[in-house]
Design a protein around this motif. Structure first.
Motif, mmCIF file in Angstrom:
data_model
loop_
_atom_site.group_PDB
_atom_site.id
_atom_site.type_symbol
_atom_site.label_atom_id
_atom_site.label_comp_id
_atom_site.label_asym_id
_atom_site.label_seq_id
_atom_site.Cartn_x
_atom_site.Cartn_y
_atom_site.Cartn_z
ATOM 1 N N TRP A 76 -8.907 -32.249 -19.018
ATOM 2 C CA TRP A 76 -8.056 -33.309 -18.475
ATOM 3 C C TRP A 76 -8.227 -34.596 -19.268
ATOM 4 O O TRP A 76 -7.258 -35.212 -19.695
ATOM 5 C CB TRP A 76 -8.396 -33.531 -17.004
ATOM 6 C CG TRP A 76 -7.321 -34.261 -16.264
ATOM 7 C CD1 TRP A 76 -6.278 -33.707 -15.580
ATOM 8 C CD2 TRP A 76 -7.173 -35.682 -16.136
ATOM 9 N NE1 TRP A 76 -5.498 -34.689 -15.039
ATOM 10 C CE2 TRP A 76 -6.012 -35.908 -15.358
ATOM 11 C CE3 TRP A 76 -7.898 -36.779 -16.600
ATOM 12 C CZ2 TRP A 76 -5.557 -37.182 -15.031
ATOM 13 C CZ3 TRP A 76 -7.452 -38.047 -16.289
ATOM 14 C CH2 TRP A 76 -6.300 -38.251 -15.509
ATOM 15 N N THR A 77 -9.477 -34.989 -19.464
ATOM 16 C CA THR A 77 -9.703 -36.272 -20.118
ATOM 17 C C THR A 77 -9.325 -36.245 -21.599
ATOM 18 O O THR A 77 -8.990 -37.265 -22.164
ATOM 19 C CB THR A 77 -11.172 -36.719 -20.003
ATOM 20 O OG1 THR A 77 -12.009 -35.673 -20.483
ATOM 21 C CG2 THR A 77 -11.542 -37.002 -18.557
ATOM 22 N N ARG A 86 -1.658 -41.801 -16.904
ATOM 23 C CA ARG A 86 -2.205 -42.259 -15.629
ATOM 24 C C ARG A 86 -1.709 -43.640 -15.189
ATOM 25 O O ARG A 86 -1.154 -43.769 -14.092
ATOM 26 C CB ARG A 86 -3.734 -42.206 -15.657
ATOM 27 C CG ARG A 86 -4.340 -42.506 -14.316
ATOM 28 C CD ARG A 86 -5.612 -41.745 -14.075
ATOM 29 N NE ARG A 86 -6.666 -42.205 -14.963
ATOM 30 C CZ ARG A 86 -7.964 -42.175 -14.634
ATOM 31 N NH1 ARG A 86 -8.337 -41.703 -13.458
ATOM 32 N NH2 ARG A 86 -8.866 -42.569 -15.477
ATOM 33 N N HIS A 101 4.942 -37.000 -9.832
ATOM 34 C CA HIS A 101 4.193 -35.904 -10.448
ATOM 35 C C HIS A 101 4.216 -35.978 -11.961
ATOM 36 O O HIS A 101 5.207 -36.393 -12.548
ATOM 37 C CB HIS A 101 4.810 -34.553 -10.056
ATOM 38 C CG HIS A 101 4.396 -34.092 -8.701
ATOM 39 N ND1 HIS A 101 3.224 -33.430 -8.471
ATOM 40 C CD2 HIS A 101 4.991 -34.208 -7.508
ATOM 41 C CE1 HIS A 101 3.114 -33.151 -7.189
ATOM 42 N NE2 HIS A 101 4.176 -33.617 -6.575
ATOM 43 N N VAL A 113 -0.434 -31.713 -13.315
ATOM 44 C CA VAL A 113 -1.603 -32.240 -13.998
ATOM 45 C C VAL A 113 -2.096 -33.513 -13.331
ATOM 46 O O VAL A 113 -3.274 -33.846 -13.382
ATOM 47 C CB VAL A 113 -1.263 -32.486 -15.482
ATOM 48 C CG1 VAL A 113 -2.352 -33.241 -16.180
ATOM 49 C CG2 VAL A 113 -0.986 -31.165 -16.178
ATOM 50 N N ASP A 114 -1.180 -34.216 -12.690
ATOM 51 C CA ASP A 114 -1.581 -35.424 -11.972
ATOM 52 C C ASP A 114 -0.517 -35.720 -10.933
ATOM 53 O O ASP A 114 0.604 -35.231 -11.025
ATOM 54 C CB ASP A 114 -1.748 -36.602 -12.934
ATOM 55 C CG ASP A 114 -2.694 -37.673 -12.388
ATOM 56 O OD1 ASP A 114 -3.058 -37.600 -11.194
ATOM 57 O OD2 ASP A 114 -3.069 -38.564 -13.152
ATOM 58 N N LYS A 115 -0.887 -36.514 -9.963
ATOM 59 C CA LYS A 115 0.025 -36.754 -8.852
ATOM 60 C C LYS A 115 -0.297 -38.066 -8.164
ATOM 61 O O LYS A 115 -1.464 -38.450 -8.072
ATOM 62 C CB LYS A 115 -0.120 -35.602 -7.847
ATOM 63 C CG LYS A 115 0.621 -35.834 -6.543
ATOM 64 C CD LYS A 115 0.527 -34.653 -5.607
ATOM 65 C CE LYS A 115 1.381 -34.917 -4.375
ATOM 66 N NZ LYS A 115 1.402 -33.818 -3.427
ATOM 67 N N ALA A 248 1.612 -41.298 -26.322
ATOM 68 C CA ALA A 248 0.948 -40.036 -26.632
ATOM 69 C C ALA A 248 1.017 -39.767 -28.130
ATOM 70 O O ALA A 248 0.059 -39.289 -28.741
ATOM 71 C CB ALA A 248 1.591 -38.891 -25.866
ATOM 72 N N ALA A 260 -10.781 -42.072 -21.235
ATOM 73 C CA ALA A 260 -10.457 -42.217 -19.810
ATOM 74 C C ALA A 260 -11.699 -41.949 -18.976
ATOM 75 O O ALA A 260 -11.681 -42.038 -17.771
ATOM 76 C CB ALA A 260 -9.362 -41.249 -19.429
#
Lengths: 268, 268
Positions: A76-77, A86, A101, A113-115, A248, A260
């Motif tokens: 993830w990081t 994020r 999301h 992957v994130d929410k 990115a 992160a």
DNA sequence: TTTGTAGTTCCAAATAATGAAACTGAGTTT
DNA sequence: AAACTCAGTTTCATTATTTGGAACTACAAA
């Protein structure tokens, strides 16, 4: 599925254990696998020994192991997307007040992957890491639409086309048509195709070279809003997606990345 | 480390990629590993192919793959501890207003499995999945103290004993003495042993059979409180730890478990 | 005691991993 | 333009590991 040697088989075993959504006994695994007894047994031994599985001697059951949690943390990081996205998700969540999301495509399924949840505080792993279908979700379609031709063909052909609701697209042809529209328009919608009452808009995250990295979405419910209201967010979501994509890409050679992970641990 | 055959080696490679806290090139990995070029190359191929690693063709770098995130999600939700402990952590966090941690022992390191942060909202993977030292954290010492003799010996001998602060215990003997005290008293304290200004109390989570499952802690800072104030929480924390232990044990054969995963997905 | 079930160990045969060396190809220097 | 790097990729005979049928153990039930 795939079978690259011993490693592939070991991964299959991991998936199998994970697929049972509960601690699982040797015999159950044996039944649902093609491996002979001794072979499966040795795999379980080795994987347990490595911490990829964990074995509960009291109940004689296997579950996916803690080492996976450690490794996933690294995944993830180190991902080129999640840590960058994020703060953008935070902002989008604040602005819209809706569920937001971030997803990536993983073997032609949607992986969240994130929410950011509108109502409740974030819920750890029980959210991130979840998988969902691609053909009937906003993020899924947004991502598929921007795959290159070969990958798109593969993705489209690998969907299950289960009819979740009346509005679910249940054929390759229908999906292809929608993907075409999405590609030209730049964003995807999910109009109760996965769950009744749940609507959503989603935009792909692309590099300047056109490589698809993932997608973000804003989700609402028909009880509180209609589609027109939700669609007013499209320009904003698209801009955020572009920003994430640009950032990115900018980390081309981070050398030293502002990790992160550097947030004070303060844990004891 | 360990070397159970091909699978062990593959896991080593995964760890190695994860250990670089950034996308990493083939040559860098080659340098830091003992594998010959071709061997390492094939491992990377296979693991990438399996989604355990992800390869960025633009920058020619490897990172841990998304499949790990998927698997870790399963590990978390199927764990006999984390999903059960969740509501208790919520409650403890509300009551104390302080940072609360749930940890498990993973190869004699502390692995933080869940967390409630006093001030800010929860921070996803950047929190859970993190590892820390065992010999100088509350949860670490609480867990080690309740290992059986053999495991304790191993754990104690495998600590790094790096001096983080003036108060860090930096010898096996000192640690052993503290663990002995902890075992008889039933809880551990971290008095700025890991980070200056950070203090904490921690209790082990045990089955009725005495098997150590993990630990929970409440953390404070010396700026806002002293040890005496923090220690008033000990009875409460101990009770919570006992409750979690009891519940974890109760799920002997869940058959159908009230899956922590069943929370409406509502994601598109 | 017998039968059954679940898990574990053995070992010769089958298979997969190994790694030195040769190759490729994009970029650089002579 | 030829020669040279350097990072990554492929080859293939050798070697080591995995394989899996069958035998074994431990325990529980009949």
């Amino acid at each position: 599925m795939a079978g690259d040697g011993t490693i592939g088989k070991a991964c299959d075993v991991l998936d199998q254990v994970a697929a049972f959504a509960r601690p699982v006994r040797f015999a159950e695994l044996l039944e649902s696998s093609n491996f002979p007894k001794a072979t499966l047994y040795r795999f379980l031994q080795t994987l347990t020994n490595q911490g990829m599985l964990s074995y509960d001697p009291d109940r004689q059951t296997y579950t996916p192991g803690l080492r996976l949690v450690r490794l996933a943390h690294a995944a993830w990081t180190q991902s080129s997307l999640a840590p960058i996205a994020r703060p953008f998700l935070d902002a989008l969540s604040r602005e819209t007040g809706e569920t937001v999301h971030l997803a990536q495509l993983d073997s032609n399924q949607v992986l969240y992957v994130d929410k950011r949840n509108a109502a409740q505080p974030i819920e750890m792993y029980s959210q991130a890491g979840k998988v969902g279908p691609a053909y009937c979700t906003g993020v899924g379609k947004a991502m598929m639409a921007f795959l290159d031709e070969a990958a798109l063909d593969r993705a489209v052909s690998q969907q299950s086309y289960h009819r979740f609701t009346d509005k679910t697209l249940t054929s390759e042809a229908a999906l292809r048509a929608d993907l075409h529209l999405i590609r030209s328009r730049g964003y995807a919608v999910d109009d109760e195709e996965h769950e009744p009452g749940i609507i959503c808009i989603a935009c792909p995250i692309l590099t300047s070279g056109g490589r698809m990295l993932g997608a973000i979405s804003v989700t609402g419910s028909t009880e509180r809003m209609n589609f027109d209201q939700l669609e007013t967010w499209v320009p904003r979501v698209r801009r955020v997606a572009e920003q994430i994509g640009a950032e990115a890409q900018a980390w081309r050679f981070p050398e030293t990345r502002p990790s992160a992970d550097t947030d004070r641990m303060q844990a004891t």
